[in-house]
Design an enzyme around this catalytic site. Structure first.
Site, PDB file in Angstrom:
ATOM      1  N   SER A   1      16.991  -1.608   0.251  1.00  0.00           N
ATOM      2  CA  SER A   1      15.816  -0.987  -0.298  1.00  0.00           C
ATOM      3  C   SER A   1      15.706   0.454   0.819  1.00  0.00           C
ATOM      4  O   SER A   1      16.378   0.620   1.637  1.00  0.00           O
ATOM      5  CB  SER A   1      14.846  -1.997  -0.105  1.00  0.00           C
ATOM      6  OG  SER A   1      14.493  -2.082   1.351  1.00  0.00           O
TER       7      SER A   1
ATOM      8  N   ASN B   1      12.748 -13.138  13.525  1.00  0.00           N
ATOM      9  CA  ASN B   1      12.468 -11.992  12.907  1.00  0.00           C
ATOM     10  C   ASN B   1      13.406 -10.877  13.022  1.00  0.00           C
ATOM     11  O   ASN B   1      13.605 -10.012  12.062  1.00  0.00           O
ATOM     12  CB  ASN B   1      10.757 -11.427  13.086  1.00  0.00           C
ATOM     13  CG  ASN B   1       9.863 -12.383  12.198  1.00  0.00           C
ATOM     14  OD1 ASN B   1      10.181 -13.125  11.217  1.00  0.00           O
ATOM     15  ND2 ASN B   1       8.449 -12.275  12.738  1.00  0.00           N
TER      16      ASN B   1
ATOM     17  N   LYS C   1      10.541 -17.204  17.629  1.00  0.00           N
ATOM     18  CA  LYS C   1       9.888 -16.411  16.656  1.00  0.00           C
ATOM     19  C   LYS C   1      10.411 -14.949  16.710  1.00  0.00           C
ATOM     20  O   LYS C   1      10.632 -14.529  15.817  1.00  0.00           O
ATOM     21  CB  LYS C   1       8.244 -16.651  16.942  1.00  0.00           C
ATOM     22  CG  LYS C   1       7.538 -15.615  16.228  1.00  0.00           C
ATOM     23  CD  LYS C   1       7.571 -15.952  14.673  1.00  0.00           C
ATOM     24  CE  LYS C   1       6.554 -14.826  13.980  1.00  0.00           C
ATOM     25  NZ  LYS C   1       6.594 -15.062  12.591  1.00  0.00           N
TER      26      LYS C   1
ATOM     27  N   LYS D   1       5.587  -5.270   0.102  1.00  0.00           N
ATOM     28  CA  LYS D   1       6.483  -6.051  -0.676  1.00  0.00           C
ATOM     29  C   LYS D   1       5.529  -6.743  -1.931  1.00  0.00           C
ATOM     30  O   LYS D   1       4.458  -6.343  -2.015  1.00  0.00           O
ATOM     31  CB  LYS D   1       7.099  -7.280   0.118  1.00  0.00           C
ATOM     32  CG  LYS D   1       5.912  -8.288   0.438  1.00  0.00           C
ATOM     33  CD  LYS D   1       6.621  -9.237   1.523  1.00  0.00           C
ATOM     34  CE  LYS D   1       7.489 -10.502   0.674  1.00  0.00           C
ATOM     35  NZ  LYS D   1       8.040 -11.592   1.413  1.00  0.00           N
TER      36      LYS D   1
ATOM     37  N   ALA E   1      -9.515 -15.372  11.237  1.00  0.00           N
ATOM     38  CA  ALA E   1      -9.372 -15.634   9.523  1.00  0.00           C
ATOM     39  C   ALA E   1      -8.630 -14.612   8.966  1.00  0.00           C
ATOM     40  O   ALA E   1      -8.828 -14.163   7.947  1.00  0.00           O
ATOM     41  CB  ALA E   1     -10.780 -15.982   9.090  1.00  0.00           C
TER      42      ALA E   1
ATOM     43  N   GLU F   1       4.424 -19.137  13.373  1.00  0.00           N
ATOM     44  CA  GLU F   1       4.457 -19.452  11.875  1.00  0.00           C
ATOM     45  C   GLU F   1       5.620 -18.612  11.376  1.00  0.00           C
ATOM     46  O   GLU F   1       6.132 -17.624  11.908  1.00  0.00           O
ATOM     47  CB  GLU F   1       3.203 -18.736  11.272  1.00  0.00           C
ATOM     48  CG  GLU F   1       2.695 -17.206  11.759  1.00  0.00           C
ATOM     49  CD  GLU F   1       3.491 -16.165  10.981  1.00  0.00           C
ATOM     50  OE1 GLU F   1       4.050 -16.695   9.865  1.00  0.00           O
ATOM     51  OE2 GLU F   1       3.594 -15.252  11.513  1.00  0.00           O
TER      52      GLU F   1
ATOM     53  N   ASN G   1      -5.072 -10.983  16.086  1.00  0.00           N
ATOM     54  CA  ASN G   1      -3.955 -10.108  15.996  1.00  0.00           C
ATOM     55  C   ASN G   1      -3.344  -9.842  17.145  1.00  0.00           C
ATOM     56  O   ASN G   1      -4.195  -9.720  18.209  1.00  0.00           O
ATOM     57  CB  ASN G   1      -4.896  -8.762  15.324  1.00  0.00           C
ATOM     58  CG  ASN G   1      -3.938  -7.685  14.813  1.00  0.00           C
ATOM     59  OD1 ASN G   1      -2.491  -7.973  14.416  1.00  0.00           O
ATOM     60  ND2 ASN G   1      -4.290  -6.627  14.602  1.00  0.00           N
TER      61      ASN G   1
ATOM     62  N   CYS H   1       4.996  -8.068  10.846  1.00  0.00           N
ATOM     63  CA  CYS H   1       5.930  -8.709  11.742  1.00  0.00           C
ATOM     64  C   CYS H   1       7.265  -8.121  12.204  1.00  0.00           C
ATOM     65  O   CYS H   1       7.496  -8.066  13.514  1.00  0.00           O
ATOM     66  CB  CYS H   1       6.114 -10.071  11.185  1.00  0.00           C
ATOM     67  SG  CYS H   1       4.816 -11.322  11.254  1.00  0.00           S
TER      68      CYS H   1
ATOM     69  N   ARG I   1      13.845   0.186  -4.794  1.00  0.00           N
ATOM     70  CA  ARG I   1      13.948  -1.263  -4.554  1.00  0.00           C
ATOM     71  C   ARG I   1      15.222  -2.079  -5.602  1.00  0.00           C
ATOM     72  O   ARG I   1      14.980  -3.099  -5.701  1.00  0.00           O
ATOM     73  CB  ARG I   1      12.465  -1.968  -4.870  1.00  0.00           C
ATOM     74  CG  ARG I   1      11.554  -1.585  -3.988  1.00  0.00           C
ATOM     75  CD  ARG I   1      11.664  -2.142  -2.567  1.00  0.00           C
ATOM     76  NE  ARG I   1      10.687  -1.782  -1.576  1.00  0.00           N
ATOM     77  CZ  ARG I   1      10.501  -2.237  -0.506  1.00  0.00           C
ATOM     78  NH1 ARG I   1      11.591  -3.061   0.168  1.00  0.00           N
ATOM     79  NH2 ARG I   1       9.671  -1.642   0.378  1.00  0.00           N
TER      80      ARG I   1
END
Length: 490
Positions: A292, A247, A243, A362, A34, A184, A112, A299, A467
């Site tokens: 930045s 990333n 995936k 972020k 969750a 995801e 995780n 991730c 930033r």
């Protein structure tokens, strides 16, 4: 054109193939985990598929209690409204893991997978102990056929390990397990928006009839709101690698523009102007070209290090070194920016108050994992600074926890509390400071009363924009000394 029609044609052919091998209909979903992925994903599935019962399970009672309360355990714009719309109707949060596994047609494994910090692959490989634990629990409890879906980011061929665990513990019971990869691609801060209108849904499965049935079943769930042409199917290994690679590519762009920002500071070029020129090229595009103080989150670094370890394991050292440099550039940027701050403050920050605006990695999230702010604070603490922190969504408990990690502060919480004050008002955090640094791009920081802030700070008052969200000329007119990423400072 024929090229434009191809995705839709592929989806139609896939559907025709599935009709020949039979259909599986998903009526009950269980999500193990969750967290930041499982909670929002299942909340959106529940609101888009009211005919499907969705159970989100976790062994942490406090976490489940939070999901069942008015204050959810994670902050994400739009999440609260979606959860409240479906909770208690077809969306449930519970610690009754075994019951939900037993009832489910399809099980998301969304636990995780942190970077392994011990043994073989330490500091690079993914730690799959929670994945293995979930797979063993499913194997122990399941009495009917299950579709088991990898939702967590995992190394390539992890599905093979899950398959072995499930089927090795299934002797004599006749339960079939079909393993799918469904990574995801959410961006924290826009997760609900991303889930409502995803660029693509990736589903990896086996080419066997059972594998194709499983792919079709999960595709049908998403097809309740996602166009079929946006549901991309492939083999499991391609899905898992896609995936990691996605990333890695995004992080690579950030490190690329950050490397250019260092050159800009040394030459007098302006990184925003350079980024605009680069992004105007249609082959490159403007996204992820905002310089930045560095990328963060759960991730990017984890997945790149996972990819590095995979390359090393496959005896591809040149590939491993290439991707490792993306992480090294990120580390360099954080350290370099903090050093610029220290140099500007007359080469010492000992006992000086420095305000850090933002602690989340972020804006629009409370997630602090691998946040640049953690490392800025570490370097400032190492130099003896007194740090005042304000973030609109991160709790003081989380800030103290992050900064007292062994790799950040060897002396632990006592030293952190000696050097760090967490404030609940930005003006309180800034009063009496020698300098402030914008470390998270929260929109509200642009709207602060900087004249009031300048009057409350010690002089010369320094503004460090990590930033690139502030009006630097306006700050200079007020009286601030301004230093910003990718901008030359005389």
């Amino acid at each position: 054109s024929s090229e434009e029609r191809l995705p839709a044609l592929c989806a139609q052919l896939s559907s025709l193939y599935i009709m020949t091998v039979g259909m599986t209909t998903v009526k009950n979903i269980c999500c193990i985990g969750a967290g930041y992925v499982g909670g929002p994903t299942c909340a959106v599935i529940a609101i888009k598929c009211p005919h499907i019962k969705v159970n989100v399970v976790d062994i942490s009672q406090p976490r489940i209690d939070a999901w069942n309360s008015a204050k959810l355990p994670i902050y994400e714009p739009g999440l609260q409204e979606v959860v409240e719309e479906r909770r208690g109707k077809n969306l449930f949060f519970t610690t009754d893991v075994d019951k939900c596994i037993e009832e489910a047609d399809l099980i998301f494994v969304s636990v995780n997978t942190p970077t392994k910090m011990y043994g073989l692959g330490r500091g690079r490989a993914a730690d799959l102990k929670y994945i293995e634990s979930a797979a063993r629990r499913i194997a122990e409890v399941a009495k009917t056929d299950k579709i088991v879906v990898e939702k967590s980011t995992v190394p390539v061929r992890a599905a093979e390990s899950i398959d072995k665990i499930l089927n090795s513990n299934n002797s004599g019971r006749g339960v079939k397990f079909n393993i799918l990869s469904n990574p995801e691609f959410l961006a924290e801060g826009t997760a609900i928006k991303d889930l409502f209108g995803p660029d693509r849904i990736l589903i990896g499965g086996h080419t066997t009839p059972d594998g194709q049935r499983a792919i079709a079943a999960l595709s049908d769930v998403y097809a309740n709101w996602v166009p079929r042409a946006n549901i991309v199917t492939m083999n499991v290994w391609s899905s898992e690698l896609s995936k990691l690679a996605a990333n890695a590519f995004l992080a690579q762009r950030i490190s690329s523009i950050n490397s250019v920002s260092a050159v800009c500071e040394a030459t007098g070029a302006d990184v925003d102007e350079v980024a605009r020129a680069i992004g105007a090229d249609s082959r490159i595009g403007p996204k992820f070209l905002k310089a930045s103080v560095g990328f963060g989150g759960s991730c990017f670094q984890k997945d790149i290090l996972n990819l590095v370890y995979l390359c090393e394991s496959l005896n591809l050292p040149e590939c491993a070194h290439y991707w490792q440099q993306v992480v090294e550039m990120n580390n360099f940027q954080r350290h370099r920016f903090t050093n610029r701050m220290i140099q500007a403050l007359f080469n010492t920050v000992a006992n000086k108050k420095v305000t850090v605006l933002g602690f989340a990695f972020k804006k629009d999230t409370g997630d602090t994992r691998e946040s640049a702010s953690i490392y800025i604070c570490k370097y400032l603490m190492d130099e003896g600074a007194q740090i005042s922190i304000f973030d609109p969504k991160v709790t003081s408990e989380q800030i103290h926890l992050d900064l007292s990690e062994p790799g950040i502060c060897a002396e632990g919480l006592d030293k952190v509390k000696k050097h760090v004050t967490v404030c609940h008002d930005p003006y309180e955090a800034l009063a009496g400071a020698h300098a402030f640094v914008v470390a998270t791009e929260w929109d509200q920081f642009k709207e602060l009363d900087f004249a009031r802030i300048y009057d409350s700070m010690l002089k010369p008052a320094w503004a460090f924009d990590g930033r690139l969200i502030l009006d630097h000329e306006k700050l200079r007119d007020i009286g601030f000394q301004v230093d910003a990423i990718g901008k030359h400072h005389a």
